[in-house]
Design a protein around this motif. Structure first.
Motif, PDB file in Angstrom:
ATOM      1  N   ARG A 157       0.670  -1.195   0.006  1.00 38.43           N
ATOM      2  CA  ARG A 157       0.089   0.121  -0.080  1.00 38.43           C
ATOM      3  C   ARG A 157       0.947   1.403  -0.001  1.00 38.43           C
ATOM      4  NH1 ARG A 157      -5.769   0.204   2.937  1.00 38.43           N
ATOM      5  NH2 ARG A 157      -6.784  -1.680   1.676  1.00 38.43           N
ATOM      6  N   PRO A 158       2.045   1.317   0.854  1.00 35.58           N
ATOM      7  CA  PRO A 158       2.611   2.535   0.936  1.00 35.58           C
ATOM      8  C   PRO A 158       3.365   2.927  -0.622  1.00 35.58           C
ATOM      9  CG  PRO A 158       3.110   1.359   2.599  1.00 35.58           C
ATOM     10  CD  PRO A 158       2.271   0.420   1.908  1.00 35.58           C
ATOM     11  N   ALA A 159       3.752   1.868  -1.352  1.00 32.01           N
ATOM     12  CA  ALA A 159       4.311   2.264  -2.624  1.00 32.01           C
ATOM     13  C   ALA A 159       3.433   2.537  -3.536  1.00 32.01           C
ATOM     14  CB  ALA A 159       5.053   0.403  -2.926  1.00 32.01           C
ATOM     15  N   PHE A 160       2.083   1.911  -3.372  1.00 31.62           N
ATOM     16  CA  PHE A 160       1.126   2.510  -4.386  1.00 31.62           C
ATOM     17  C   PHE A 160       0.709   3.934  -4.125  1.00 31.62           C
ATOM     18  CE2 PHE A 160      -0.922  -2.056  -6.143  1.00 31.62           C
ATOM     19  CZ  PHE A 160       0.616  -2.340  -6.283  1.00 31.62           C
ATOM     20  N   LEU A 161       0.437   3.985  -2.892  1.00 28.08           N
ATOM     21  CA  LEU A 161      -0.060   5.620  -2.438  1.00 28.08           C
ATOM     22  C   LEU A 161       1.205   6.324  -2.843  1.00 28.08           C
ATOM     23  CD1 LEU A 161      -1.869   5.072   0.949  1.00 28.08           C
ATOM     24  CD2 LEU A 161      -2.815   5.823  -1.319  1.00 28.08           C
ATOM     25  N   SER A 162       2.395   6.007  -2.746  1.00 26.00           N
ATOM     26  CA  SER A 162       3.523   7.105  -2.695  1.00 26.00           C
ATOM     27  C   SER A 162       3.660   7.259  -4.296  1.00 26.00           C
ATOM     28  CB  SER A 162       4.845   6.592  -2.099  1.00 26.00           C
ATOM     29  OG  SER A 162       5.189   5.213  -2.723  1.00 26.00           O
ATOM     30  N   ALA A 163       3.254   6.082  -5.342  1.00 28.55           N
ATOM     31  CA  ALA A 163       3.480   6.260  -6.563  1.00 28.55           C
ATOM     32  C   ALA A 163       2.411   7.321  -7.186  1.00 28.55           C
ATOM     33  CB  ALA A 163       3.451   4.999  -7.251  1.00 28.55           C
ATOM     34  N   SER A 215       8.962   4.970   0.944  1.00 25.73           N
ATOM     35  CA  SER A 215       7.796   4.504   1.431  1.00 25.73           C
ATOM     36  C   SER A 215       7.456   3.166   2.208  1.00 25.73           C
ATOM     37  CB  SER A 215       6.605   4.318   0.291  1.00 25.73           C
ATOM     38  OG  SER A 215       7.434   3.231  -0.618  1.00 25.73           O
ATOM     39  N   ASP A 216       8.313   2.396   2.090  1.00 24.15           N
ATOM     40  CA  ASP A 216       8.361   1.240   2.888  1.00 24.15           C
ATOM     41  C   ASP A 216       9.023   1.371   4.197  1.00 24.15           C
ATOM     42  OD1 ASP A 216       8.157  -1.989   3.014  1.00 24.15           O
ATOM     43  OD2 ASP A 216      10.158  -1.791   3.484  1.00 24.15           O
ATOM     44  N   ARG A 217       9.971   2.255   4.381  1.00 21.73           N
ATOM     45  CA  ARG A 217      10.562   2.553   5.615  1.00 21.73           C
ATOM     46  C   ARG A 217       9.425   3.552   6.485  1.00 21.73           C
ATOM     47  NH1 ARG A 217      16.346   5.450   6.079  1.00 21.73           N
ATOM     48  NH2 ARG A 217      16.917   3.356   5.419  1.00 21.73           N
ATOM     49  N   ILE A 218       8.804   4.224   5.691  1.00 18.56           N
ATOM     50  CA  ILE A 218       7.794   4.846   6.402  1.00 18.56           C
ATOM     51  C   ILE A 218       6.666   3.866   6.921  1.00 18.56           C
ATOM     52  CG2 ILE A 218       5.860   6.769   6.201  1.00 18.56           C
ATOM     53  CD1 ILE A 218       7.856   8.035   4.196  1.00 18.56           C
ATOM     54  N   ARG A 219       6.143   3.201   6.083  1.00 19.64           N
ATOM     55  CA  ARG A 219       5.311   2.066   6.453  1.00 19.64           C
ATOM     56  C   ARG A 219       5.932   1.437   7.808  1.00 19.64           C
ATOM     57  NH1 ARG A 219       4.995  -3.260   6.609  1.00 19.64           N
ATOM     58  NH2 ARG A 219       6.773  -3.525   5.520  1.00 19.64           N
ATOM     59  N   ILE A 226       6.768  14.595   3.425  1.00 13.70           N
ATOM     60  CA  ILE A 226       6.580  13.258   2.784  1.00 13.70           C
ATOM     61  C   ILE A 226       6.299  12.250   4.040  1.00 13.70           C
ATOM     62  CG2 ILE A 226       7.995  11.517   2.017  1.00 13.70           C
ATOM     63  CD1 ILE A 226       9.228  13.960   0.151  1.00 13.70           C
ATOM     64  N   VAL A 227       6.785  12.198   5.013  1.00  9.17           N
ATOM     65  CA  VAL A 227       6.600  11.439   6.247  1.00  9.17           C
ATOM     66  C   VAL A 227       5.336  11.723   6.758  1.00  9.17           C
ATOM     67  CG1 VAL A 227       7.410  10.623   8.559  1.00  9.17           C
ATOM     68  CG2 VAL A 227       9.280  11.214   6.727  1.00  9.17           C
ATOM     69  N   LEU A 228       5.017  12.984   7.208  1.00  8.16           N
ATOM     70  CA  LEU A 228       3.540  13.094   7.745  1.00  8.16           C
ATOM     71  C   LEU A 228       2.618  12.871   7.058  1.00  8.16           C
ATOM     72  CD1 LEU A 228       4.419  16.741   9.384  1.00  8.16           C
ATOM     73  CD2 LEU A 228       3.913  14.492  10.715  1.00  8.16           C
ATOM     74  N   PHE A 229       2.582  13.169   5.810  1.00  3.81           N
ATOM     75  CA  PHE A 229       1.307  13.097   5.091  1.00  3.81           C
ATOM     76  C   PHE A 229       1.078  11.508   4.598  1.00  3.81           C
ATOM     77  CE2 PHE A 229       1.729  17.561   3.131  1.00  3.81           C
ATOM     78  CZ  PHE A 229       1.210  18.089   4.580  1.00  3.81           C
ATOM     79  N   LEU A 230       1.989  10.845   4.094  1.00  2.66           N
ATOM     80  CA  LEU A 230       1.885   9.348   3.856  1.00  2.66           C
ATOM     81  C   LEU A 230       1.644   8.525   4.964  1.00  2.66           C
ATOM     82  CD1 LEU A 230       1.937   7.108   1.901  1.00  2.66           C
ATOM     83  CD2 LEU A 230       4.502   7.060   2.073  1.00  2.66           C
ATOM     84  N   LYS A 231       2.366   8.829   6.172  1.00  4.59           N
ATOM     85  CA  LYS A 231       2.124   7.941   7.424  1.00  4.59           C
ATOM     86  C   LYS A 231       0.801   8.034   8.148  1.00  4.59           C
ATOM     87  CE  LYS A 231       3.575   5.086  10.489  1.00  4.59           C
ATOM     88  NZ  LYS A 231       3.640   3.479  10.174  1.00  4.59           N
ATOM     89  N   SER A 232       0.399   9.555   7.997  1.00  5.69           N
ATOM     90  CA  SER A 232      -0.915   9.764   8.640  1.00  5.69           C
ATOM     91  C   SER A 232      -2.171   8.927   7.629  1.00  5.69           C
ATOM     92  CB  SER A 232      -1.421  11.155   8.760  1.00  5.69           C
ATOM     93  OG  SER A 232      -0.447  11.730   9.792  1.00  5.69           O
TER      94      SER A 232
END
Length: 420
Positions: free
Chosen positions: A144-150, A271-275, A317-323
């Motif tokens: 999911r993080p990879a798809f959302l970040s893409a 993205s994977d590290r943020i996940r 980048i960290v805040l928006f994706l992780k939230s």
């Protein structure tokens, strides 16, 4: 070095699983902001210089449009939950295309411009939650993080390229520009009509329907998104005035291009590290980046503008994706509704920044040192996030995973649950 290479390999492996419809959706995630940002960033100039509106009126119109575009996402998520993801995206694109047709007609009848602009923002509000939910539908937690970040990377790429393409034509040949954008949106809409339907992920709980659109909200990610957008939009709203005064409009464009490029390149790789980060750690890293970047902007030199913009972008980048990921994990609602709730949070934060940040910038400007504006904003990045800790007990994780939200075995051809 080896770890970064490993993340790159994992990212490529995740994205290699994208099928044809999802690849088209990612292409659309570039083309839609490309077309939109060929017009929308220039709307203040267009409304004022081409259509003769006063600046005060222009400000009110743009504020209303921003509020609709962000906060209307919660209605888009609820609509997607009821009629299906594909149908929601189609209706949203039809509405947005009609808005661009209205802007084209406004060249002949200027009063149409305001309604047309609001219509395009309504389409954007309806589209994005369904788009994100379709992109991650049926995808396991690790991908999911990879798809959302893409998707975010494609979005930012379109936002970066659009103004560069349209800048020479927006005032000299707006009719041809509006016609080209309208044609682009018509083609994208036709492509969406060929997408396969994605089955809704769960039957809505009747208790949630009675409670309203905010039922099942993940309180901590929602509040963190409000705060993150409030602080980020200090940068988004007021950097132009600050940077042009100290450098030039061209240098301001360079700062924005750097920020877009960082999102496009860094977020997918990270993205994977943020996940895998704990949410508390992600909040600490993100708000620290924001605080450092805002403080650096106070220096006011060209290198400081670039460095400050880079630090702010890395924090976001960290805040928006992780939230977003944490909201999906914690919420009991469908993905589309969760993304709509997160868009509402973004709208509330951006609106608060416009109101309060504007007053703060005015005070420092009258005091003769706008550098203090950035230092005061940085101080808020340090003082306000600890308040979020009081919300931790109100966001208990679900007893099941976010991609198993009660999927039903039977759906109609557009992903609706029969009988609804």
């Amino acid at each position: 070095m080896g770890e970064r290479a490993g993340e790159s390999v994992r990212l490529r492996a995740a994205l290699a699983t994208l099928d044809g419809p999802l690849r088209f959706l990612l292409l659309s995630s570039f083309l839609i902001p490309l077309g939109s940002f060929m017009i929308l960033p220039f709307m203040s100039v267009f409304l004022h210089e081409r259509l003769g509106m006063g600046l005060g009126t222009v400000g009110v119109v743009l504020a209303l449009a921003s509020l609709v575009q962000f906060s209307g996402g919660i209605a888009g998520g609820a609509l997607a939950e009821r009629i299906g993801l594909r149908r929601t995206m189609l209706w949203a694109l039809v509405v947005r295309t009609a808005g661009f047709v209205g802007l084209l007609l406004a060249l002949r009848w200027p009063p149409l411009a305001v309604g047309a602009l609001i219509l395009t923002c309504c389409g954007a509000a309806l589209y994005l939650p369904a788009n994100k939910a379709y992109l991650v539908h049926g995808v396991d937690d690790e991908r999911r993080p990879a798809f959302l970040s893409a998707g975010n990377a494609a979005l930012n790429a379109g936002m970066a390229v659009g103004p560069l393409v349209a800048g020479p034509f927006v005032l000299s040949s707006p009719g041809w520009l509006f016609l080209a954008v309208t044609a682009l949106f018509a083609l994208v809409t036709a492509g969406h009509a060929r997408l396969p339907a994605a089955a809704d992920q769960r039957r809505p709980d009747p208790r949630e329907s009675r409670q309203g659109l905010m039922a099942g909200v993940a309180v901590l990610p929602f509040a963190a998104t409000v705060l993150a957008f409030y602080l980020y939009f200090h940068f988004q709203h007021y950097l132009a005035v600050y940077a042009v005064e100290r450098a030039s409009s061209a240098f301001y464009s360079l700062v924005l291009l750097l920020c877009f490029t960082l999102v496009i390149v860094v977020q997918p790789l990270a993205s994977d590290r943020i996940r895998r980060m704990r949410y508390a750690a992600a909040l600490a890293v993100g708000f620290t980046g924001l605080a450092a970047g805002l403080a650096v902007l106070a220096v006011g030199t060209r290198p400081a503008l670039l460095a400050g913009g880079a630090l702010i972008t890395l924090g976001d980048i960290v805040l928006f994706l992780k939230s977003d990921l944490e909201a999906l994990r914690r919420s009991s609602r469908s993905d589309a509704v969760v993304f709509g709730q997160q868009r509402l949070a973004a709208g509330l934060g951006a609106g608060a920044s416009g109101l309060l940040g504007g007053q703060l910038y005015g005070l420092t400007e009258r005091a003769g040192n706008t550098g203090w504006f950035w230092l005061l904003a940085a101080a808020q990045c340090v003082l306000l996030p600890p308040v979020l800790l009081t919300l931790r007990g109100r966001t208990a994780p679900l007893p099941h995973s976010d991609h198993d939200k009660g999927a039903l075995p039977t759906h109609d051809k557009d992903g609706r649950i029969p009988g609804r």
